[in-house]
Design a protein around this motif. Structure first.
Motif, PDB file in Angstrom:
ATOM      1  N   ALA A 181     -12.277  51.000  66.866  1.00  0.00           N
ATOM      2  CA  ALA A 181     -13.146  50.966  65.403  1.00  0.00           C
ATOM      3  C   ALA A 181     -12.435  49.905  64.292  1.00  0.00           C
ATOM      4  O   ALA A 181     -13.565  49.286  63.669  1.00  0.00           O
ATOM      5  N   ILE A 182     -11.592  48.827  65.002  1.00  0.00           N
ATOM      6  CA  ILE A 182     -11.357  47.960  63.920  1.00  0.00           C
ATOM      7  C   ILE A 182     -12.785  47.062  64.234  1.00  0.00           C
ATOM      8  O   ILE A 182     -13.251  46.221  63.852  1.00  0.00           O
ATOM      9  N   MET A 183     -13.150  46.861  65.597  1.00  0.00           N
ATOM     10  CA  MET A 183     -13.793  45.896  66.278  1.00  0.00           C
ATOM     11  C   MET A 183     -15.182  46.331  65.817  1.00  0.00           C
ATOM     12  O   MET A 183     -15.865  47.229  65.886  1.00  0.00           O
ATOM     13  N   GLY A 184     -15.842  45.003  65.605  1.00  0.00           N
ATOM     14  CA  GLY A 184     -17.100  45.792  64.607  1.00  0.00           C
ATOM     15  C   GLY A 184     -18.015  44.074  64.941  1.00  0.00           C
ATOM     16  O   GLY A 184     -17.677  42.840  65.769  1.00  0.00           O
ATOM     17  N   SER A 185     -19.788  44.472  64.572  1.00  0.00           N
ATOM     18  CA  SER A 185     -20.388  43.887  64.775  1.00  0.00           C
ATOM     19  C   SER A 185     -20.563  42.464  64.499  1.00  0.00           C
ATOM     20  O   SER A 185     -21.055  41.607  64.823  1.00  0.00           O
ATOM     21  N   GLY A 186     -19.624  41.833  63.041  1.00  0.00           N
ATOM     22  CA  GLY A 186     -19.166  40.808  62.478  1.00  0.00           C
ATOM     23  C   GLY A 186     -18.410  40.037  63.628  1.00  0.00           C
ATOM     24  O   GLY A 186     -18.771  38.786  63.382  1.00  0.00           O
ATOM     25  N   ILE A 187     -17.872  40.732  64.339  1.00  0.00           N
ATOM     26  CA  ILE A 187     -17.396  39.347  65.309  1.00  0.00           C
ATOM     27  C   ILE A 187     -18.546  38.127  65.476  1.00  0.00           C
ATOM     28  O   ILE A 187     -18.491  37.567  65.950  1.00  0.00           O
ATOM     29  N   LEU A 188     -19.439  38.635  65.698  1.00  0.00           N
ATOM     30  CA  LEU A 188     -21.005  37.884  65.464  1.00  0.00           C
ATOM     31  C   LEU A 188     -21.341  36.586  64.785  1.00  0.00           C
ATOM     32  O   LEU A 188     -21.394  35.244  65.541  1.00  0.00           O
ATOM     33  N   GLY A 189     -20.400  36.943  63.694  1.00  0.00           N
ATOM     34  CA  GLY A 189     -20.798  35.787  62.754  1.00  0.00           C
ATOM     35  C   GLY A 189     -19.095  34.822  62.845  1.00  0.00           C
ATOM     36  O   GLY A 189     -19.694  34.357  61.697  1.00  0.00           O
ATOM     37  N   LEU A 190     -17.978  35.710  63.195  1.00  0.00           N
ATOM     38  CA  LEU A 190     -17.013  34.390  62.777  1.00  0.00           C
ATOM     39  C   LEU A 190     -17.338  33.042  62.939  1.00  0.00           C
ATOM     40  O   LEU A 190     -16.661  32.295  62.118  1.00  0.00           O
ATOM     41  N   ALA A 191     -17.777  33.438  63.998  1.00  0.00           N
ATOM     42  CA  ALA A 191     -18.088  30.921  64.028  1.00  0.00           C
ATOM     43  C   ALA A 191     -19.173  31.262  63.360  1.00  0.00           C
ATOM     44  O   ALA A 191     -18.171  29.640  62.443  1.00  0.00           O
ATOM     45  N   PHE A 192     -20.144  31.384  62.417  1.00  0.00           N
ATOM     46  CA  PHE A 192     -20.212  30.444  61.785  1.00  0.00           C
ATOM     47  C   PHE A 192     -19.571  30.839  60.415  1.00  0.00           C
ATOM     48  O   PHE A 192     -19.694  29.577  59.608  1.00  0.00           O
ATOM     49  N   ALA A 193     -18.156  31.963  59.906  1.00  0.00           N
ATOM     50  CA  ALA A 193     -17.912  31.914  58.881  1.00  0.00           C
ATOM     51  C   ALA A 193     -17.279  30.846  59.132  1.00  0.00           C
ATOM     52  O   ALA A 193     -16.534  30.156  57.414  1.00  0.00           O
ATOM     53  N   MET A 194     -16.175  30.199  60.154  1.00  0.00           N
ATOM     54  CA  MET A 194     -15.131  29.483  60.332  1.00  0.00           C
ATOM     55  C   MET A 194     -16.149  28.458  60.405  1.00  0.00           C
ATOM     56  O   MET A 194     -15.242  27.389  59.233  1.00  0.00           O
ATOM     57  N   SER A 195     -17.238  27.565  60.842  1.00  0.00           N
ATOM     58  CA  SER A 195     -18.120  26.630  60.004  1.00  0.00           C
ATOM     59  C   SER A 195     -18.502  26.582  58.611  1.00  0.00           C
ATOM     60  O   SER A 195     -18.188  25.047  58.160  1.00  0.00           O
ATOM     61  N   ASN A 196     -18.253  27.308  57.744  1.00  0.00           N
ATOM     62  CA  ASN A 196     -18.815  27.070  56.056  1.00  0.00           C
ATOM     63  C   ASN A 196     -16.940  27.209  55.243  1.00  0.00           C
ATOM     64  O   ASN A 196     -17.110  27.472  54.561  1.00  0.00           O
ATOM     65  N   THR A 197     -15.594  27.871  56.297  1.00  0.00           N
ATOM     66  CA  THR A 197     -14.450  27.083  55.735  1.00  0.00           C
ATOM     67  C   THR A 197     -13.677  26.574  56.194  1.00  0.00           C
ATOM     68  O   THR A 197     -12.836  25.653  56.134  1.00  0.00           O
ATOM     69  N   GLY A 198     -14.000  26.188  57.430  1.00  0.00           N
ATOM     70  CA  GLY A 198     -12.940  25.191  58.002  1.00  0.00           C
ATOM     71  C   GLY A 198     -12.322  25.947  58.787  1.00  0.00           C
ATOM     72  O   GLY A 198     -11.606  26.765  58.646  1.00  0.00           O
ATOM     73  N   ILE A 199     -11.587  25.162  59.947  1.00  0.00           N
ATOM     74  CA  ILE A 199     -10.375  26.027  61.378  1.00  0.00           C
ATOM     75  C   ILE A 199      -9.322  26.271  59.813  1.00  0.00           C
ATOM     76  O   ILE A 199      -9.256  27.901  60.703  1.00  0.00           O
ATOM     77  N   ILE A 200      -8.415  25.523  59.764  1.00  0.00           N
ATOM     78  CA  ILE A 200      -7.531  25.229  59.043  1.00  0.00           C
ATOM     79  C   ILE A 200      -7.511  27.083  57.179  1.00  0.00           C
ATOM     80  O   ILE A 200      -6.184  27.935  57.385  1.00  0.00           O
ATOM     81  N   LEU A 201      -9.076  26.862  56.383  1.00  0.00           N
ATOM     82  CA  LEU A 201      -8.743  28.058  55.894  1.00  0.00           C
ATOM     83  C   LEU A 201      -9.305  29.075  56.514  1.00  0.00           C
ATOM     84  O   LEU A 201      -9.141  30.230  55.951  1.00  0.00           O
ATOM     85  N   PHE A 202     -10.112  28.963  57.411  1.00  0.00           N
ATOM     86  CA  PHE A 202     -10.328  30.318  58.437  1.00  0.00           C
ATOM     87  C   PHE A 202      -9.341  31.309  58.741  1.00  0.00           C
ATOM     88  O   PHE A 202      -8.535  32.281  58.208  1.00  0.00           O
ATOM     89  N   LEU A 203      -8.099  29.968  59.251  1.00  0.00           N
ATOM     90  CA  LEU A 203      -7.158  30.574  60.007  1.00  0.00           C
ATOM     91  C   LEU A 203      -6.259  31.608  58.412  1.00  0.00           C
ATOM     92  O   LEU A 203      -5.325  32.697  58.956  1.00  0.00           O
ATOM     93  N   ILE A 204      -6.297  31.251  58.069  1.00  0.00           N
ATOM     94  CA  ILE A 204      -5.299  31.317  56.892  1.00  0.00           C
ATOM     95  C   ILE A 204      -6.139  32.166  56.293  1.00  0.00           C
ATOM     96  O   ILE A 204      -4.949  33.577  55.904  1.00  0.00           O
ATOM     97  N   VAL A 244     -21.064  48.043  71.513  1.00  0.00           N
ATOM     98  CA  VAL A 244     -21.371  48.854  69.815  1.00  0.00           C
ATOM     99  C   VAL A 244     -21.684  50.068  70.082  1.00  0.00           C
ATOM    100  O   VAL A 244     -21.484  51.231  69.666  1.00  0.00           O
ATOM    101  N   THR A 245     -22.803  50.203  71.356  1.00  0.00           N
ATOM    102  CA  THR A 245     -23.138  51.206  71.775  1.00  0.00           C
ATOM    103  C   THR A 245     -21.855  52.525  71.440  1.00  0.00           C
ATOM    104  O   THR A 245     -21.876  53.609  71.232  1.00  0.00           O
TER     105      THR A 245
END
Length: 476
Positions: free
Chosen positions: A59-82, A349-350
């Motif tokens: 239930a937690i695991m969503g399609s958003g996992i495919l966009g998390l690398a892009f999210a890290m690229s826009n925050t940096g590793i440390i800010l993403f982890l925080i 996802v199915t």
């Protein structure tokens, strides 16, 4: 039977044991009538501890996992982890509020908590928010099937392009998948039966994670001029990182896209509509046992989210795109491993759709048939209607991403922050916890944080619409 269960739970020592006794008291027969008070979700749970973890993790695991690398690229590793640690802790606390409220009143349905807190309007509000949010989630999953499955079939058949056959048409494929896979699973009587499919779904995402880690050591940076030309439209992001440092990992980054990643991360752990149904069906259920299920699920997803984002980002650096699989396909469209990964993600996802459907059906039953006992005709017809509606949305609404972006910006913070906080304040008796006690003040601050997230997310979407920029985030 009830006394045996009571004796089994009496092994918990301290206040946990007292909490278990108090919780079970709500389900004991009343001395006066000798009859057990009927609750909407009142039946003996049969789902094992492990299967409950699989269901909640799925239930937690969503399609958003495919966009998390892009999210890290826009925050940096440390800010993403925080941010990820912060959101995981808040999600666990939110589930604690829900479970404690449910334990006090002996109710294990989100909608009934709303009724206990604010009467019929509270019940209707909770049911509507759950329905809208989960229909949005189901639609996002089927959109992935609609867009990715034709490409997978096309690649398997060795076709260079879509030649228009019916089996390469996404609209037909989602109807076939819905009828052949999703509907039969959605007709299960109890959510616990989906533990096996949830486990398989999670194993597919583990395969996805392993492949992302493996590809980190097989794709060299820089990726070449051809790829850079493909991703040139992402001007804001490329310029903010600098072309001279294209393959350098950023520890801390702030740019024009950073604000969009915060709601994505905040909503990455949305599972709250499924928490109480899973709690209901958990064998030997106590708040402590269910909180352990939640904590393990959140921790497992935290690790998967972090590793996927980290290795995906360290593979492509500034070239990572909002959809990670799409980035791999641009590098090598005929890569057999990535083709298998895409197929695994499609399966995952199915198999998640039926898990998300259960809370919607429960909410619909609470709205339309609150006093009716279980009946197969209602159970089946509601499932068919919900799947039919979601198929129509996916087929006929081309801009559904923005529509459900708006819905997600309102329903997700309501389910995670606002409703658990205000339900806790209203339901926990003042003689047990005064209004100005530390737990209730924390719950009030938690609900206020939800309003901040809601205003912030809506502001981003409205600014996006006004300026006409393309949306760059993924959903849960």
């Amino acid at each position: 039977m009830e006394l045996q269960k009571m004796n089994g739970h009496s092994r918990d020592d301290g206040f946990d044991g007292l909490d278990s006794m108090a919780e079970r008291d709500e389900f004991l027969p009343h001395k006066s009538g000798g009859k057990k008070e009927i609750h909407f979700t009142d039946f003996e749970g049969k789902t094992s501890f492990g299967m409950s973890i699989f269901n909640l993790s799925n239930a937690i695991m969503g399609s958003g996992i495919l966009g998390l690398a892009f999210a890290m690229s826009n925050t940096g590793i440390i800010l993403f982890l925080i941010l990820l640690v912060f959101i995981a802790i808040l999600s666990s606390y939110s589930i604690h509020l829900l479970l404690k409220s449910a334990g006090v009143v002996g109710i294990r349905a989100y909608e009934q908590l709303g009724k206990r807190a604010f009467g019929h309007p509270g019940k209707m509000l909770a049911a509507c928010i759950i329905t809208v949010h989960n229909i949005g989630a189901m639609s996002s999953y089927l959109f992935i099937v609609k867009s990715e499955l034709p490409l997978v079939i096309q690649t398997f058949l060795g076709k260079q392009e879509n030649t228009g056959e019916w089996f390469l048409e996404g609209n037909y494929l989602i109807m076939i998948v819905s009828a052949a896979i999703i509907l039969p699973l959605a007709l299960m009587k109890q959510l616990g039966y989906l533990g096996y499919t949830s486990g398989f779904s999670l194993s597919c995402m583990v395969f996805f994670l392993i492949s992302v880690i493996y590809k980190k050591f097989n794709i060299l940076c820089p990726l070449g001029e051809e790829y850079h030309n493909v991703t040139e439209p992402a001007e804001d992001f490329t310029s903010s990182n600098g072309t001279d440092e294209f393959c350098e990992a950023k520890m801390f980054t702030i740019n024009s896209q950073t604000a969009y990643t915060i709601p994505i991360l905040a909503f990455a752990f949305v599972c709250h509509p499924e928490v109480l149904p899973i709690y209901t069906e958990l064998r030997d259920a106590t708040k402590k046992r269910m909180q352990t299920v939640a904590n393990i699920s959140i921790l497992a997803m935290f690790v998967m989210y972090l590793l996927t984002a980290l290795f995906g980002y360290l593979t492509f650096y500034a070239a990572v795109e909002p959809e990670l699989l799409h980035t791999y396909s641009r590098v090598d469209p005929l890569d057999t491993l990535i083709l298998c990964v895409r197929l695994a993600v499609l399966v995952a996802v199915t198999l998640t759709v039926p898990v998300v459907l259960f809370p919607i059906r429960r909410a619909v039953l609470q709205i339309l048939f609150p006093e009716k006992p279980f009946h197969w005709a209602r159970h089946i017809s509601i499932a068919i209607c919900l799947i039919f509606i979601v198929n129509l949305l996916v087929i006929f609404v081309p801009s559904i991403r923005d529509i459900f972006g708006l819905i997600g910006a309102t329903s997700a913070p309501s389910l995670i922050f606002i409703l658990p906080g205000i339900f806790y304040i209203r339901i926990i008796p003042e003689e047990q916890e005064p209004l100005l006690s530390r737990p209730k003040i924390q719950a009030a601050c938690f609900a206020a944080l939800g309003f901040i997230f809601m205003v912030m997310s809506l502001s981003f979407i409205i600014i996006d619409w006004v300026t006409g920029e393309a949306r760059s985030g993924g959903g849960h």
